[in-house]
Design a protein around this motif. Structure first.
Motif, PDB file in Angstrom:
ATOM      1  N   ILE A  60       0.781  -1.248  -0.182  1.00  0.00           N
ATOM      2  CA  ILE A  60       0.092  -0.062  -0.059  1.00  0.00           C
ATOM      3  C   ILE A  60       0.852   1.233   0.076  1.00  0.00           C
ATOM      4  CG2 ILE A  60      -1.882   1.358   1.173  1.00  0.00           C
ATOM      5  CD1 ILE A  60      -2.750  -1.342   2.248  1.00  0.00           C
ATOM      6  N   ASP A  61       1.949   1.287   0.623  1.00  0.00           N
ATOM      7  CA  ASP A  61       2.910   2.443   0.663  1.00  0.00           C
ATOM      8  C   ASP A  61       3.168   2.942  -0.830  1.00  0.00           C
ATOM      9  OD1 ASP A  61       3.306   2.156   3.197  1.00  0.00           O
ATOM     10  OD2 ASP A  61       5.388   1.561   3.337  1.00  0.00           O
ATOM     11  N   PHE A  62       2.987   2.003  -1.645  1.00  0.00           N
ATOM     12  CA  PHE A  62       3.560   2.746  -3.218  1.00  0.00           C
ATOM     13  C   PHE A  62       2.489   3.543  -3.594  1.00  0.00           C
ATOM     14  CE2 PHE A  62       2.301   2.092  -7.778  1.00  0.00           C
ATOM     15  CZ  PHE A  62       3.918   2.042  -8.280  1.00  0.00           C
ATOM     16  N   LYS A  79      -0.327  12.763  -1.030  1.00  0.00           N
ATOM     17  CA  LYS A  79      -0.327  12.374   0.344  1.00  0.00           C
ATOM     18  C   LYS A  79      -1.831  11.965   0.920  1.00  0.00           C
ATOM     19  CE  LYS A  79       3.586  14.987   1.641  1.00  0.00           C
ATOM     20  NZ  LYS A  79       3.916  15.344   0.317  1.00  0.00           N
ATOM     21  N   PRO A  80      -2.093  11.116   1.950  1.00  0.00           N
ATOM     22  CA  PRO A  80      -3.414  11.142   2.128  1.00  0.00           C
ATOM     23  C   PRO A  80      -4.005  12.095   2.623  1.00  0.00           C
ATOM     24  CG  PRO A  80      -1.944   9.406   3.348  1.00  0.00           C
ATOM     25  CD  PRO A  80      -0.914  10.312   2.731  1.00  0.00           C
ATOM     26  N   TYR A  96      -5.481   6.928 -11.755  1.00  0.00           N
ATOM     27  CA  TYR A  96      -5.571   7.546 -10.450  1.00  0.00           C
ATOM     28  C   TYR A  96      -4.449   8.791 -10.525  1.00  0.00           C
ATOM     29  CZ  TYR A  96      -4.362   8.648  -5.760  1.00  0.00           C
ATOM     30  OH  TYR A  96      -3.687   9.049  -4.500  1.00  0.00           O
ATOM     31  N   LYS A  97      -3.531   8.697 -10.994  1.00  0.00           N
ATOM     32  CA  LYS A  97      -2.403   9.601 -11.264  1.00  0.00           C
ATOM     33  C   LYS A  97      -2.665  10.723 -11.890  1.00  0.00           C
ATOM     34  CE  LYS A  97       1.226   9.449 -13.989  1.00  0.00           C
ATOM     35  NZ  LYS A  97       2.383   9.104 -14.813  1.00  0.00           N
ATOM     36  N   TRP A  98      -3.323  10.736 -13.067  1.00  0.00           N
ATOM     37  CA  TRP A  98      -3.802  11.823 -13.840  1.00  0.00           C
ATOM     38  C   TRP A  98      -5.096  12.598 -13.210  1.00  0.00           C
ATOM     39  CZ3 TRP A  98      -0.144  13.565 -16.625  1.00  0.00           C
ATOM     40  CH2 TRP A  98       0.772  12.654 -17.283  1.00  0.00           C
TER      41      TRP A  98
END
Length: 284
Positions: free
Chosen positions: A40-42, A50-51, A199-201
């Motif tokens: 999950i860290d990835f 960040k969360p 997700y990144k985009w």
């Protein structure tokens, strides 16, 4: 513009935070205690979102939040008479990113899914090296057994951001060399990492993108990451992950089934984000 009254948008924001807590709450508790997690860290370290950033709710471009003083000075927002909303000036600054994302998403969706990589990118990242990324986790088949799996199958990675972490000895084994310059020409919708990157985009464009979409993409990224690591060379039994042994025919068949399911889920999200990008381009 659409104006959301305070009671309405605060209820939506609270629902968003509750959903995120259901997804990663236990992980965040472990992290607060200083415990690392190789799976999950990835999603927070590699992607760099960040969360706390993920917890902040955004309605998306063209929506005004009434009585939203806490958004005063927030990245990408400005004040209008009715409240706070995503700033057109921020969209103008991000236009190149929006255009690149739209082109990448469109090109990826236009290709057939390739389902023959079997998740070997993670194996190629530890091929013939002692510099293992997850030092706290043992290799399931040991050093020699891991190398033998790589040597027994073809590497067919199509994702540059996985390929760039291949060991030097693994690079030449890939079916084709990959570069950043040809990323748009190579991405295909069967790739787990291409699907995680939706997700990144989505978060890179926040607050122009709505948090409902970002969290849908994050949920898919969680599922893709789990499959990615279950098929990896690492022994993750201590973390509760049953391996998918891609060194065997049965394991490869299971991986392909699960990879195809992720690809099916990603298609709708890719289209939703592409539609948002094209609408943003029309406004910029």
């Amino acid at each position: 513009m659409t104006v959301l009254l305070e009671a309405d948008w605060r209820a939506r924001a609270a629902e968003h935070r509750a959903r995120l807590d259901r997804l990663v709450g236990p992980y965040l508790d472990r992290r607060a205690a200083g415990s690392a997690h190789p799976v999950i860290d990835f999603l927070f370290t590699y992607y760099g979102h960040k969360p706390a950033q993920l917890r902040r709710w955004h309605p998306g471009f063209g929506v005004v939040l009434g009585a939203a003083g806490e958004y005063d000075g927030a990245r990408g927002y400005h004040r209008v008479e009715a409240g706070h909303t995503a700033d057109p000036a921020f969209l103008a600054k991000r236009r190149d990113t929006v255009e690149f994302a739209a082109n990448l998403l469109r090109a990826t969706a236009a290709r057939p899914a390739q389902l023959s990589c079997f998740g070997l990118h993670e194996w190629a990242m530890v091929y013939r090296t002692d510099d293992v990324r997850h030092q706290q986790v043992p290799l399931r088949l040991g050093r020699a057994g891991t190398d033998a799996v790589v040597e027994s199958m073809s590497l067919r990675c199509t994702h540059f951001d996985a390929f760039r972490f291949f060991t030097p000895e693994a690079v030449g084994r890939n079916a084709q060399p990959l570069t950043r310059a040809d990323q748009v020409e190579r991405e295909q919708p069967g790739c787990l990492h291409a699907n995680m990157d939706i997700y990144k985009w989505s978060f890179k464009l926040a607050p122009l993108t709505a948090s409902d979409l970002v969290l849908d993409c994050f949920e898919l990224a969680c599922a893709a990451r789990e499959l990615d690591m279950r098929a990896s060379p690492y022994d993750l039994g201590d973390y509760g992950y049953e391996p998918i042994p891609i060194e065997s025919p049965a394991g490869r068949a299971e991986y392909v089934r699960r990879q195809a399911a992720i690809a099916d889920r990603s298609a709708g999200l890719r289209e939703r984000l592409r539609t948002v990008c094209e609408a943003l381009l029309a406004h910029s």
